[in-house]
Scaffold this active site. Structure first.
Site, mmCIF file in Angstrom:
data_model
loop_
_atom_site.group_PDB
_atom_site.id
_atom_site.type_symbol
_atom_site.label_atom_id
_atom_site.label_comp_id
_atom_site.label_asym_id
_atom_site.label_seq_id
_atom_site.Cartn_x
_atom_site.Cartn_y
_atom_site.Cartn_z
ATOM 1 N N GLY A 1 0.822 -1.204 0.000
ATOM 2 C CA GLY A 1 0.000 0.000 0.000
ATOM 3 C C GLY A 1 0.859 1.257 0.000
ATOM 4 N N THR A 2 1.959 1.204 0.726
ATOM 5 C CA THR A 2 2.849 2.372 0.794
ATOM 6 C C THR A 2 3.377 2.717 -0.599
ATOM 7 O OG1 THR A 2 3.491 1.798 3.045
ATOM 8 C CG2 THR A 2 4.991 3.241 1.835
ATOM 9 N N ASN B 1 -7.470 4.484 8.982
ATOM 10 C CA ASN B 1 -6.988 3.245 9.589
ATOM 11 C C ASN B 1 -7.031 3.255 11.107
ATOM 12 O OD1 ASN B 1 -4.937 5.196 8.627
ATOM 13 N ND2 ASN B 1 -3.591 4.030 9.970
ATOM 14 N N SER C 1 -3.746 -2.580 -0.262
ATOM 15 C CA SER C 1 -2.670 -3.368 0.345
ATOM 16 C C SER C 1 -3.153 -4.804 0.552
ATOM 17 C CB SER C 1 -2.310 -2.734 1.689
ATOM 18 O OG SER C 1 -1.500 -3.598 2.431
ATOM 19 N N HIS D 1 -1.978 -7.217 2.549
ATOM 20 C CA HIS D 1 -1.982 -7.846 3.881
ATOM 21 C C HIS D 1 -3.110 -7.362 4.776
ATOM 22 C CE1 HIS D 1 0.064 -4.758 6.569
ATOM 23 N NE2 HIS D 1 0.406 -4.288 5.390
ATOM 24 N N CYS E 1 1.924 1.548 12.500
ATOM 25 C CA CYS E 1 3.160 2.046 11.912
ATOM 26 C C CYS E 1 3.830 3.064 12.814
ATOM 27 C CB CYS E 1 2.869 2.675 10.556
ATOM 28 S SG CYS E 1 1.745 1.698 9.614
HETATM 29 N N1 PLP Z 1 -2.630 3.204 3.995
HETATM 30 C C1 PLP Z 1 -3.388 2.795 5.009
HETATM 31 C C2 PLP Z 1 -4.692 3.483 5.266
HETATM 32 C C3 PLP Z 1 -2.971 1.752 5.846
HETATM 33 O O1 PLP Z 1 -3.737 1.375 6.867
HETATM 34 C C4 PLP Z 1 -1.727 1.136 5.564
HETATM 35 C C5 PLP Z 1 -1.195 0.087 6.470
HETATM 36 O O2 PLP Z 1 -1.188 0.229 7.680
HETATM 37 C C6 PLP Z 1 -0.974 1.578 4.474
HETATM 38 C C7 PLP Z 1 -1.456 2.616 3.700
HETATM 39 C C8 PLP Z 1 0.342 0.970 4.126
HETATM 40 O O3 PLP Z 1 0.171 -0.310 3.564
HETATM 41 P P1 PLP Z 1 1.414 -1.321 3.507
HETATM 42 O O4 PLP Z 1 1.641 -1.791 4.901
HETATM 43 O O5 PLP Z 1 0.955 -2.419 2.589
HETATM 44 O O6 PLP Z 1 2.562 -0.581 2.965
#
Ligand code: PLP
Length: 395
Positions: free
Chosen positions: A73-74, A154, A202, A204, A328
């Site tokens: 997702g990042t 999130n 994302s 996962h 995170c």
């Molecule tokens: N965006 C949101 C809203 C998320 O909740 C997350 C993960 O916590 C991410 C982006 C990042 O995703 P990834 O962990 O796959 O990089």
């Protein structure tokens, strides 16, 4: 410890066994490079493209080439912000709008762009965690090239009325990206209905492995590739594709879509059971975010006069995994930027508890959490000078 009660599905999910079964053959046996012309490569290519078609159909994309497989997702968020803003800077202007409570995967590229000559408006949500369309309309400028507002938050689980926000951005000639990492599979997500130009997902969060993701990019959207190299993914995201990961993502999404009609209401009812038990059973607690515009699986509480970390560690000792703020940013004792953005005072933000449920959560898990949480909160409050100051009558 014999009992593990996992209640942090917004941080990550276990990989579903059905997803493991679907992806495994593409690791050791059907391992070809999907860009190779011989049959082993063509086999991998076929699986990759079938996965793309399946994801495109789920999203309502007009063509499979609008689906780009990424590593997370990042990456999808970074690619959308930097890729679209860079392509539009000369054509439209150097202003972007993001919400103040975006995930850091959006905020950090926004800061990066700011250091490179863009101006960025950080739009504050209302106290219920909803973005006011009028506030977006006011923030728009002639030179705004991109708006990025997350679909669901999130930490507090609030969901935005994306369609209305997209219309405002489009009326001023700006593209619209949404981070939908938390909504995919949990509620309908149709790119035509929402009208978005780009969206991040994302793997996962939907029972596929970590290190898998998708960026939806509408055909014709101006875009400067961010990963450059061999020209894979329609020259938009170079790098040999993770075929097993793509198969896993598509399988996981298909299962989410199939099970949602029953799973959505099941999760919402478990969440409601939790919310009533906490708000009614533990005094001086509040639920963060709108009561109606929210995901079925996230509840975020302020437990007044208690340190979130202390609560988290004591629950962990009982085998319960929950979170205080975003996974995170755990490890830092800064109050959550999400809670601050909805007007929560820092001293209360420190006492936040996020519970996020999922496929394997049962009523017994919720009841066990509440049974453990109540005495933990009582004990922590009895030792807390902050709580005594907030509620002198409690002593
Ligand atoms: N965006 C949101 C809203 C998320 O909740 C997350 C993960 O916590 C991410 C982006 C990042 O995703 P990834 O962990 O796959 O990089």
């Amino acid at each position: 410890m014999d009992r593990i009660t996992y209640l942090d599905y917004a941080a990550t999910t276990p990989v579903d066994e059905r997803v493991v079964d679907a992806m495994l053959p593409f690791l050791a046996q059907r391992f070809g490079n999907p860009n190779s012309l011989y049959s082993l490569g063509r086999d991998a290519y076929t699986a990759l493209e079938a996965s793309r078609e399946s994801v495109a159909a789920s999203l309502g994309a007009s063509h499979p080439s609008e689906v780009l497989f990424t590593s997370c997702g990042t990456e999808s968020d970074n690619t959308a912000l930097i890729g679209i803003a860079s392509a539009m800077a000369e054509r439209k202007g150097r202003h972007i709008v993001v919400s103040a409570f975006e995930h850091h995967a959006v905020l950090e590229p926004a800061h990066w762009l700011e250091k490179r000559g863009f101006s960025v408006t950080y739009l504050k949500p209302q106290t219920d965690g909803v973005i006011d369309p009028d506030a977006l309309a006011e923030a728009m400028r002639d030179e705004t090239c991109l708006v990025s507002i997350m679909h669901a938050n999130n930490e507090i689980g609030t969901v935005q009325r994306i369609r209305a926000l997209v219309e405002i951005a489009h009326a001023r000639g700006a593209y619209f990206h949404t981070d939908a990492c938390q909504t995919l599979g949990k509620m309908d997500f149709n790119v035509e209905d929402l009208g978005v130009d780009a969206a991040s997902f994302s793997g996962h969060k939907i029972y596929a492995p970590k290190g898998t993701g998708v960026l939806y990019l509408r055909r014709g959207t101006r875009f400067q590739p961010y990963l450059m190299g061999g020209g894979q993914e329609f020259k938009k995201r170079s790098g040999t594709q993770n075929v097993a990961g793509a198969v896993a993502f598509a399988t996981a999404l298909r299962i989410m879509d199939e099970e949602r009609p029953l799973e959505g209401p099941r999760l919402a009812s478990l969440r409601d059971r939790l919310v009533s038990a906490v708000l009614e059973g533990i005094e001086n607690t509040e639920l963060n975010g709108s009561l109606t515009e929210r995901l079925p699986n996230i509840a975020n509480f302020i437990i007044k006069g208690v340190e979130g970390e202390a609560m988290l560690l004591q629950l962990d000792a009982k085998g319960i995994s929950v979170s205080t703020g975003s996974a995170c940013s755990s490890g830092s004792l800064e109050p959550s930027h999400v809670l601050l953005s909805i007007g929560c005072p820092p001293e209360l933000a420190h006492g936040s508890l996020r519970v996020s449920i999922g496929r394997f959560t049962t009523e017994a898990d919720i009841d066990y959490l509440v049974d453990c949480l109540t005495p933990i909160v009582e004990r922590l409050r009895s030792m807390s000078p902050v709580y005594a100051k907030m509620f002198p009558a409690s002593r």
